[in-house]
Write a protein that holds these residues in place. Sequence first.
Motif, PDB file in Angstrom:
ATOM      1  N   GLN A  38       0.824  -1.227   0.000  1.00 14.30           N
ATOM      2  CA  GLN A  38       0.000   0.000   0.000  1.00 14.30           C
ATOM      3  C   GLN A  38       0.854   1.272   0.000  1.00 14.30           C
ATOM      4  N   GLY A  39       2.155   1.100   0.310  1.00 17.60           N
ATOM      5  CA  GLY A  39       3.073   2.238   0.191  1.00 17.60           C
ATOM      6  C   GLY A  39       3.112   3.149   1.396  1.00 17.60           C
ATOM      7  N   PHE A  40       2.353   2.810   2.443  1.00 22.76           N
ATOM      8  CA  PHE A  40       2.404   3.646   3.644  1.00 22.76           C
ATOM      9  C   PHE A  40       1.945   2.841   4.851  1.00 22.76           C
ATOM     10  N   ALA A  41       2.343   3.333   6.031  1.00 21.38           N
ATOM     11  CA  ALA A  41       1.866   2.756   7.290  1.00 21.38           C
ATOM     12  C   ALA A  41       0.963   3.780   7.958  1.00 21.38           C
ATOM     13  N   ARG A  42      -0.173   3.345   8.458  1.00 19.55           N
ATOM     14  CA  ARG A  42      -1.114   4.252   9.136  1.00 19.55           C
ATOM     15  C   ARG A  42      -0.685   4.381  10.597  1.00 19.55           C
ATOM     16  N   ILE A  43      -0.290   5.596  11.001  1.00 22.37           N
ATOM     17  CA  ILE A  43       0.180   5.795  12.380  1.00 22.37           C
ATOM     18  C   ILE A  43      -0.795   6.671  13.158  1.00 22.37           C
ATOM     19  N   ALA A  44      -0.894   6.401  14.443  1.00 20.48           N
ATOM     20  CA  ALA A  44      -1.689   7.253  15.332  1.00 20.48           C
ATOM     21  C   ALA A  44      -0.753   8.279  15.962  1.00 20.48           C
ATOM     22  N   ILE A  45      -1.188   9.534  15.962  1.00 22.12           N
ATOM     23  CA  ILE A  45      -0.419  10.593  16.621  1.00 22.12           C
ATOM     24  C   ILE A  45      -1.379  11.451  17.457  1.00 22.12           C
ATOM     25  N   ALA A  46      -0.801  12.324  18.293  1.00 15.66           N
ATOM     26  CA  ALA A  46      -1.655  13.191  19.116  1.00 15.66           C
ATOM     27  C   ALA A  46      -1.563  14.644  18.683  1.00 15.66           C
ATOM     28  N   ASN A  47      -0.586  14.971  17.824  1.00 18.04           N
ATOM     29  CA  ASN A  47      -0.345  16.369  17.456  1.00 18.04           C
ATOM     30  C   ASN A  47       0.049  17.176  18.694  1.00 18.04           C
ATOM     31  N   GLU A  48       1.094  16.698  19.367  1.00 20.79           N
ATOM     32  CA  GLU A  48       1.620  17.338  20.579  1.00 20.79           C
ATOM     33  C   GLU A  48       3.114  17.549  20.367  1.00 20.79           C
ATOM     34  N   PRO A  50       6.981  18.514  20.807  1.00 24.68           N
ATOM     35  CA  PRO A  50       7.747  18.021  19.649  1.00 24.68           C
ATOM     36  C   PRO A  50       7.624  16.519  19.424  1.00 24.68           C
ATOM     37  N   PHE A  51       6.762  15.829  20.191  1.00 24.89           N
ATOM     38  CA  PHE A  51       6.616  14.380  19.987  1.00 24.89           C
ATOM     39  C   PHE A  51       5.988  14.118  18.623  1.00 24.89           C
ATOM     40  N   THR A  52       4.894  14.799  18.339  1.00 28.47           N
ATOM     41  CA  THR A  52       4.175  14.612  17.073  1.00 28.47           C
ATOM     42  C   THR A  52       3.588  15.954  16.672  1.00 28.47           C
ATOM     43  N   ALA A  53       3.477  16.185  15.368  1.00 29.44           N
ATOM     44  CA  ALA A  53       2.930  17.478  14.930  1.00 29.44           C
ATOM     45  C   ALA A  53       2.345  17.337  13.534  1.00 29.44           C
ATOM     46  N   VAL A  54       1.333  18.134  13.262  1.00 29.16           N
ATOM     47  CA  VAL A  54       0.796  18.251  11.899  1.00 29.16           C
ATOM     48  C   VAL A  54       1.106  19.675  11.457  1.00 29.16           C
ATOM     49  N   ASN A  55       1.909  19.791  10.387  1.00 31.31           N
ATOM     50  CA  ASN A  55       2.300  21.120   9.899  1.00 31.31           C
ATOM     51  C   ASN A  55       1.097  21.818   9.259  1.00 31.31           C
ATOM     52  N   PRO A  56       1.172  23.152   9.135  1.00 36.21           N
ATOM     53  CA  PRO A  56       0.049  23.876   8.492  1.00 36.21           C
ATOM     54  C   PRO A  56      -0.312  23.327   7.106  1.00 36.21           C
ATOM     55  N   ASP A  57       0.694  22.758   6.414  1.00 35.08           N
ATOM     56  CA  ASP A  57       0.393  22.219   5.071  1.00 35.08           C
ATOM     57  C   ASP A  57      -0.126  20.780   5.132  1.00 35.08           C
ATOM     58  N   ARG A  98      -7.414   0.186  13.096  1.00 41.71           N
ATOM     59  CA  ARG A  98      -7.490   1.531  12.463  1.00 41.71           C
ATOM     60  C   ARG A  98      -6.091   2.100  12.230  1.00 41.71           C
ATOM     61  N   HIS A  99      -5.111   1.616  12.975  1.00 41.76           N
ATOM     62  CA  HIS A  99      -3.714   2.072  12.800  1.00 41.76           C
ATOM     63  C   HIS A  99      -2.845   0.829  12.621  1.00 41.76           C
ATOM     64  N   ASP A 100      -1.710   1.027  11.926  1.00 38.46           N
ATOM     65  CA  ASP A 100      -0.740  -0.066  11.836  1.00 38.46           C
ATOM     66  C   ASP A 100       0.299   0.035  12.954  1.00 38.46           C
ATOM     67  N   ALA A 101       0.444   1.236  13.499  1.00 40.91           N
ATOM     68  CA  ALA A 101       1.373   1.457  14.611  1.00 40.91           C
ATOM     69  C   ALA A 101       0.971   2.737  15.323  1.00 40.91           C
ATOM     70  N   VAL A 102       1.331   2.821  16.592  1.00 44.15           N
ATOM     71  CA  VAL A 102       1.201   4.073  17.343  1.00 44.15           C
ATOM     72  C   VAL A 102       2.608   4.642  17.484  1.00 44.15           C
ATOM     73  N   THR A 103       2.844   5.799  16.884  1.00 44.37           N
ATOM     74  CA  THR A 103       4.169   6.446  17.016  1.00 44.37           C
ATOM     75  C   THR A 103       3.890   7.866  17.479  1.00 44.37           C
ATOM     76  N   ALA A 104       3.669   8.003  18.810  1.00 46.58           N
ATOM     77  CA  ALA A 104       3.073   9.245  19.315  1.00 46.58           C
ATOM     78  C   ALA A 104       3.619   9.689  20.655  1.00 46.58           C
ATOM     79  N   GLY A 105       4.705   9.045  21.112  1.00 41.21           N
ATOM     80  CA  GLY A 105       5.145   9.355  22.469  1.00 41.21           C
ATOM     81  C   GLY A 105       4.271   8.654  23.498  1.00 41.21           C
ATOM     82  N   LEU A 106       3.683   7.530  23.117  1.00 41.08           N
ATOM     83  CA  LEU A 106       2.848   6.745  24.045  1.00 41.08           C
ATOM     84  C   LEU A 106       3.787   6.021  25.003  1.00 41.08           C
ATOM     85  N   PHE A 107       3.920   6.569  26.203  1.00 44.03           N
ATOM     86  CA  PHE A 107       4.948   6.082  27.135  1.00 44.03           C
ATOM     87  C   PHE A 107       4.753   4.614  27.496  1.00 44.03           C
ATOM     88  N   MET A 108       5.855   3.904  27.573  1.00 44.77           N
ATOM     89  CA  MET A 108       5.821   2.490  27.972  1.00 44.77           C
ATOM     90  C   MET A 108       5.513   2.398  29.467  1.00 44.77           C
TER      91      MET A 108
END
Length: 284
Positions: A38-48, A50-57, A98-108
Amino acid sequence: MLRNIQMSALAALVAAAATASLTGQASAEDTLEKLKAQGFARIAIANEPPFTAVNPDGTVAGAAPDVARAIFKKLGVGDVVASISEYGAMIPGLQAGRHDAVTAGLFMKPERCAAVAYSEPILCDAEALAVKKGNPLNFASYADIAANPDAKVGAPGGGTEEKLALEAGVPRDRVIVVPDGQSGLKMLQDGRIDAYSLPVLSINDLLKKAQDPNLAVVAPVKGAPIYCDGAAFRKDDASLRDAFDVELKKMKESGEFAKIIEPYGFSAAAAIATSRDKLCTPAG
Ligand code: 6CS
Protein backbone atom coordinates in the motif's frame (compact mmCIF):
# COMPACT_ATOMS: atom_id res chain seq x y z
CA MET A 1 -9.83 -46.53 24.27
CA LEU A 2 -9.25 -43.63 26.64
CA ARG A 3 -5.59 -43.54 25.56
CA ASN A 4 -6.59 -43.14 21.86
CA ILE A 5 -8.96 -40.25 22.71
CA GLN A 6 -6.23 -38.56 24.73
CA MET A 7 -3.69 -39.03 21.94
CA SER A 8 -6.03 -37.70 19.23
CA ALA A 9 -6.98 -34.70 21.39
CA LEU A 10 -3.30 -34.02 22.05
CA ALA A 11 -2.53 -34.28 18.34
CA ALA A 12 -5.35 -31.83 17.59
CA LEU A 13 -4.04 -29.42 20.21
CA VAL A 14 -0.50 -29.58 18.81
CA ALA A 15 -1.78 -29.03 15.27
CA ALA A 16 -3.92 -26.08 16.38
CA ALA A 17 -1.00 -24.52 18.24
CA ALA A 18 1.27 -24.96 15.24
CA THR A 19 -1.31 -23.41 12.94
CA ALA A 20 -1.86 -20.52 15.34
CA SER A 21 1.83 -19.79 15.57
CA LEU A 22 2.21 -20.02 11.81
CA THR A 23 -0.89 -17.85 11.39
CA GLY A 24 0.52 -15.39 13.91
CA GLN A 25 3.82 -15.36 12.11
CA ALA A 26 2.07 -15.23 8.77
CA SER A 27 -0.22 -12.35 9.82
CA ALA A 28 2.79 -10.27 10.91
CA GLU A 29 4.65 -10.99 7.66
CA ASP A 30 1.40 -10.27 5.79
CA THR A 31 1.20 -6.93 7.61
CA LEU A 32 4.65 -5.86 6.41
CA GLU A 33 3.88 -7.11 2.89
CA LYS A 34 0.54 -5.26 3.03
CA LEU A 35 2.25 -2.04 4.12
CA LYS A 36 4.85 -2.36 1.38
CA ALA A 37 2.13 -2.92 -1.20
CA GLN A 38 0.00 0.00 0.00
CA GLY A 39 3.07 2.24 0.19
CA PHE A 40 2.40 3.65 3.64
CA ALA A 41 1.87 2.76 7.29
CA ARG A 42 -1.11 4.25 9.14
CA ILE A 43 0.18 5.79 12.38
CA ALA A 44 -1.69 7.25 15.33
CA ILE A 45 -0.42 10.59 16.62
CA ALA A 46 -1.65 13.19 19.12
CA ASN A 47 -0.34 16.37 17.46
CA GLU A 48 1.62 17.34 20.58
CA PRO A 49 4.92 18.91 19.48
CA PRO A 50 7.75 18.02 19.65
CA PHE A 51 6.62 14.38 19.99
CA THR A 52 4.17 14.61 17.07
CA ALA A 53 2.93 17.48 14.93
CA VAL A 54 0.80 18.25 11.90
CA ASN A 55 2.30 21.12 9.90
CA PRO A 56 0.05 23.88 8.49
CA ASP A 57 0.39 22.22 5.07
CA GLY A 58 -0.92 18.96 6.53
CA THR A 59 2.39 17.11 6.49
CA VAL A 60 3.25 15.05 9.55
CA ALA A 61 6.29 15.93 11.67
CA GLY A 62 7.54 15.50 15.19
CA ALA A 63 10.26 13.23 16.52
CA ALA A 64 8.14 10.07 16.72
CA PRO A 65 6.76 10.16 13.15
CA ASP A 66 10.18 11.16 11.80
CA VAL A 67 11.81 8.10 13.38
CA ALA A 68 8.95 5.89 12.24
CA ARG A 69 9.07 7.23 8.66
CA ALA A 70 12.84 6.62 8.48
CA ILE A 71 12.49 3.05 9.74
CA PHE A 72 9.49 2.15 7.59
CA LYS A 73 11.42 3.43 4.54
CA LYS A 74 14.26 1.05 5.42
CA LEU A 75 11.68 -1.74 5.65
CA GLY A 76 10.37 -0.88 2.17
CA VAL A 77 7.29 1.09 3.26
CA GLY A 78 7.32 4.44 1.46
CA ASP A 79 5.71 6.79 3.98
CA VAL A 80 3.45 7.20 6.97
CA VAL A 81 -0.12 8.49 7.00
CA ALA A 82 -1.21 9.89 10.37
CA SER A 83 -4.52 10.17 12.14
CA ILE A 84 -4.90 12.25 15.29
CA SER A 85 -6.11 10.35 18.32
CA GLU A 86 -6.56 10.94 22.04
CA TYR A 87 -3.91 8.97 23.96
CA GLY A 88 -6.56 6.85 25.64
CA ALA A 89 -7.95 5.80 22.25
CA MET A 90 -4.64 4.89 20.59
CA ILE A 91 -4.34 1.31 21.79
CA PRO A 92 -8.01 0.44 21.14
CA GLY A 93 -7.62 1.99 17.67
CA LEU A 94 -4.49 -0.05 17.02
CA GLN A 95 -6.17 -3.25 18.21
CA ALA A 96 -9.25 -2.51 16.06
CA GLY A 97 -7.02 -2.23 12.99
CA ARG A 98 -7.49 1.53 12.46
CA HIS A 99 -3.71 2.07 12.80
CA ASP A 100 -0.74 -0.07 11.84
CA ALA A 101 1.37 1.46 14.61
CA VAL A 102 1.20 4.07 17.34
CA THR A 103 4.17 6.45 17.02
CA ALA A 104 3.07 9.25 19.32
CA GLY A 105 5.14 9.35 22.47
CA LEU A 106 2.85 6.74 24.04
CA PHE A 107 4.95 6.08 27.14
CA MET A 108 5.82 2.49 27.97
CA LYS A 109 4.13 1.36 31.19
CA PRO A 110 3.43 -2.23 32.30
CA GLU A 111 -0.31 -2.02 31.63
CA ARG A 112 0.31 -0.75 28.10
CA CYS A 113 3.11 -3.26 27.54
CA ALA A 114 0.57 -5.98 28.30
CA ALA A 115 -1.70 -4.72 25.52
CA VAL A 116 0.71 -4.00 22.65
CA ALA A 117 4.10 -5.00 21.24
CA TYR A 118 6.37 -2.03 21.91
CA SER A 119 9.62 -1.36 20.06
CA GLU A 120 12.73 -0.52 22.02
CA PRO A 121 12.73 3.00 23.56
CA ILE A 122 12.67 6.07 21.34
CA LEU A 123 11.62 9.32 23.13
CA CYS A 124 12.19 9.92 26.86
CA ASP A 125 10.95 12.85 28.94
CA ALA A 126 10.01 13.93 32.45
CA GLU A 127 6.67 15.47 33.43
CA ALA A 128 5.87 19.18 33.86
CA LEU A 129 3.13 21.53 35.01
CA ALA A 130 2.21 24.78 33.33
CA VAL A 131 1.04 27.17 36.07
CA LYS A 132 0.35 30.86 36.61
CA LYS A 133 3.48 33.04 36.88
CA GLY A 134 5.15 32.67 40.26
CA ASN A 135 3.44 29.31 40.88
CA PRO A 136 1.12 30.97 43.45
CA LEU A 137 -0.28 27.64 44.73
CA ASN A 138 3.25 26.25 45.20
CA PHE A 139 2.77 23.10 43.15
CA ALA A 140 5.83 20.85 42.97
CA SER A 141 4.06 17.50 42.67
CA TYR A 142 0.70 15.94 41.86
CA ALA A 143 0.31 15.35 45.62
CA ASP A 144 0.45 19.12 46.15
CA ILE A 145 -2.50 19.48 43.76
CA ALA A 146 -4.35 16.73 45.64
CA ALA A 147 -3.70 18.51 48.94
CA ASN A 148 -5.39 21.71 47.76
CA PRO A 149 -9.16 21.04 47.79
CA ASP A 150 -9.84 23.81 45.29
CA ALA A 151 -7.10 22.97 42.80
CA LYS A 152 -7.85 21.50 39.36
CA VAL A 153 -5.31 19.99 36.98
CA GLY A 154 -5.77 19.51 33.24
CA ALA A 155 -4.32 16.50 31.43
CA PRO A 156 -4.82 14.48 28.23
CA GLY A 157 -7.59 11.89 28.33
CA GLY A 158 -6.19 8.42 28.95
CA GLY A 159 -2.77 9.98 29.32
CA THR A 160 0.00 9.40 31.79
CA GLU A 161 -0.45 12.72 33.59
CA GLU A 162 -4.14 12.05 34.18
CA LYS A 163 -3.24 8.70 35.74
CA LEU A 164 -0.41 10.18 37.85
CA ALA A 165 -2.73 12.89 39.22
CA LEU A 166 -5.45 10.35 40.10
CA GLU A 167 -2.89 8.01 41.69
CA ALA A 168 -1.55 10.94 43.75
CA GLY A 169 -5.03 11.40 45.19
CA VAL A 170 -6.47 14.21 43.07
CA PRO A 171 -10.22 13.41 42.99
CA ARG A 172 -11.71 12.57 39.60
CA ASP A 173 -13.73 15.80 39.50
CA ARG A 174 -10.54 17.85 39.89
CA VAL A 175 -8.67 16.09 37.06
CA ILE A 176 -9.95 17.79 33.92
CA VAL A 177 -9.53 16.01 30.57
CA VAL A 178 -8.03 18.43 28.05
CA PRO A 179 -8.22 17.57 24.32
CA ASP A 180 -5.12 19.43 23.14
CA GLY A 181 -2.37 21.84 24.12
CA GLN A 182 -4.08 25.03 23.00
CA SER A 183 -7.21 24.18 25.00
CA GLY A 184 -5.09 23.40 28.03
CA LEU A 185 -3.32 26.74 27.92
CA LYS A 186 -6.61 28.61 27.41
CA MET A 187 -8.18 26.84 30.39
CA LEU A 188 -5.16 27.78 32.50
CA GLN A 189 -5.22 31.39 31.31
CA ASP A 190 -8.97 31.59 32.05
CA GLY A 191 -8.49 30.12 35.54
CA ARG A 192 -10.62 27.03 34.78
CA ILE A 193 -7.65 24.89 35.81
CA ASP A 194 -4.75 25.73 38.12
CA ALA A 195 -2.17 23.55 36.36
CA TYR A 196 -1.87 21.86 32.98
CA SER A 197 0.32 18.74 32.88
CA LEU A 198 2.22 17.32 29.90
CA PRO A 199 5.79 16.09 29.42
CA VAL A 200 8.45 18.77 29.84
CA LEU A 201 9.27 19.22 26.14
CA SER A 202 5.58 19.52 25.24
CA ILE A 203 4.88 22.14 27.91
CA ASN A 204 8.02 24.08 26.96
CA ASP A 205 6.99 24.05 23.29
CA LEU A 206 3.51 25.32 24.15
CA LEU A 207 4.73 28.15 26.37
CA LYS A 208 7.42 29.18 23.90
CA LYS A 209 4.75 29.57 21.22
CA ALA A 210 2.24 31.22 23.61
CA GLN A 211 4.65 33.97 24.68
CA ASP A 212 2.41 34.62 27.71
CA PRO A 213 4.40 36.32 30.54
CA ASN A 214 1.69 35.29 33.02
CA LEU A 215 2.48 31.58 32.67
CA ALA A 216 5.35 29.53 34.10
CA VAL A 217 6.62 25.94 34.10
CA VAL A 218 7.21 23.63 37.03
CA ALA A 219 9.58 20.90 35.82
CA PRO A 220 10.26 18.14 36.55
CA VAL A 221 7.16 17.24 38.57
CA LYS A 222 8.53 15.92 41.87
CA GLY A 223 8.01 12.20 42.33
CA ALA A 224 6.98 11.53 38.71
CA PRO A 225 9.16 9.07 36.76
CA ILE A 226 10.99 9.82 33.52
CA TYR A 227 9.11 7.89 30.85
CA CYS A 228 10.13 6.68 27.41
CA ASP A 229 7.90 5.77 24.52
CA GLY A 230 8.37 3.17 21.83
CA ALA A 231 6.48 2.51 18.62
CA ALA A 232 3.50 0.31 19.54
CA PHE A 233 2.31 -2.56 17.35
CA ARG A 234 -0.43 -5.15 17.70
CA LYS A 235 0.65 -8.20 19.68
CA ASP A 236 0.04 -10.30 16.53
CA ASP A 237 2.52 -8.09 14.66
CA ALA A 238 5.46 -8.88 16.96
CA SER A 239 7.65 -9.88 14.00
CA LEU A 240 6.89 -6.52 12.34
CA ARG A 241 7.93 -4.92 15.64
CA ASP A 242 11.11 -7.05 15.60
CA ALA A 243 11.93 -5.89 12.05
CA PHE A 244 11.32 -2.28 13.20
CA ASP A 245 13.69 -2.87 16.15
CA VAL A 246 16.47 -4.21 13.91
CA GLU A 247 16.49 -0.93 11.96
CA LEU A 248 16.08 1.17 15.14
CA LYS A 249 19.15 -0.52 16.65
CA LYS A 250 21.20 0.20 13.52
CA MET A 251 20.11 3.86 13.60
CA LYS A 252 21.06 4.16 17.27
CA GLU A 253 24.49 2.69 16.49
CA SER A 254 25.11 4.79 13.38
CA GLY A 255 24.11 8.13 14.96
CA GLU A 256 21.16 8.56 12.57
CA PHE A 257 18.74 8.16 15.49
CA ALA A 258 20.35 11.05 17.40
CA LYS A 259 20.36 13.21 14.25
CA ILE A 260 16.58 12.81 14.00
CA ILE A 261 15.47 13.26 17.61
CA GLU A 262 18.01 15.61 19.21
CA PRO A 263 17.05 18.70 17.18
CA TYR A 264 13.61 18.27 18.79
CA GLY A 265 15.21 18.38 22.24
CA PHE A 266 15.19 14.65 23.00
CA SER A 267 18.22 12.73 24.27
CA ALA A 268 19.35 9.74 22.21
CA ALA A 269 21.54 8.64 25.12
CA ALA A 270 18.51 8.46 27.43
CA ALA A 271 16.70 6.09 25.07
CA ILE A 272 19.83 4.03 24.42
CA ALA A 273 20.53 3.72 28.15
CA THR A 274 17.27 1.92 28.87
CA SER A 275 15.24 -0.89 27.36
CA ARG A 276 11.71 -2.14 26.75
CA ASP A 277 12.26 -4.89 29.30
CA LYS A 278 13.20 -2.37 32.00
CA LEU A 279 10.36 0.02 31.18
CA CYS A 280 7.72 -2.72 30.94
CA THR A 281 8.68 -4.37 34.23
CA PRO A 282 6.34 -3.37 37.08
CA ALA A 283 8.05 -1.39 39.85
CA GLY A 284 9.28 -3.62 42.68
O1 6CS B 1 2.04 8.48 26.96
C1 6CS B 1 1.30 9.31 27.47
O2 6CS B 1 0.26 9.02 28.07
C2 6CS B 1 1.75 10.79 27.41
N1 6CS B 1 2.66 10.96 26.33
C3 6CS B 1 2.85 12.17 25.79
C4 6CS B 1 3.88 12.36 24.73
N2 6CS B 1 2.10 13.22 26.11
C5 6CS B 1 1.04 13.19 27.07
C6 6CS B 1 0.57 11.73 27.31
O3 6CS B 1 -0.22 11.66 28.50
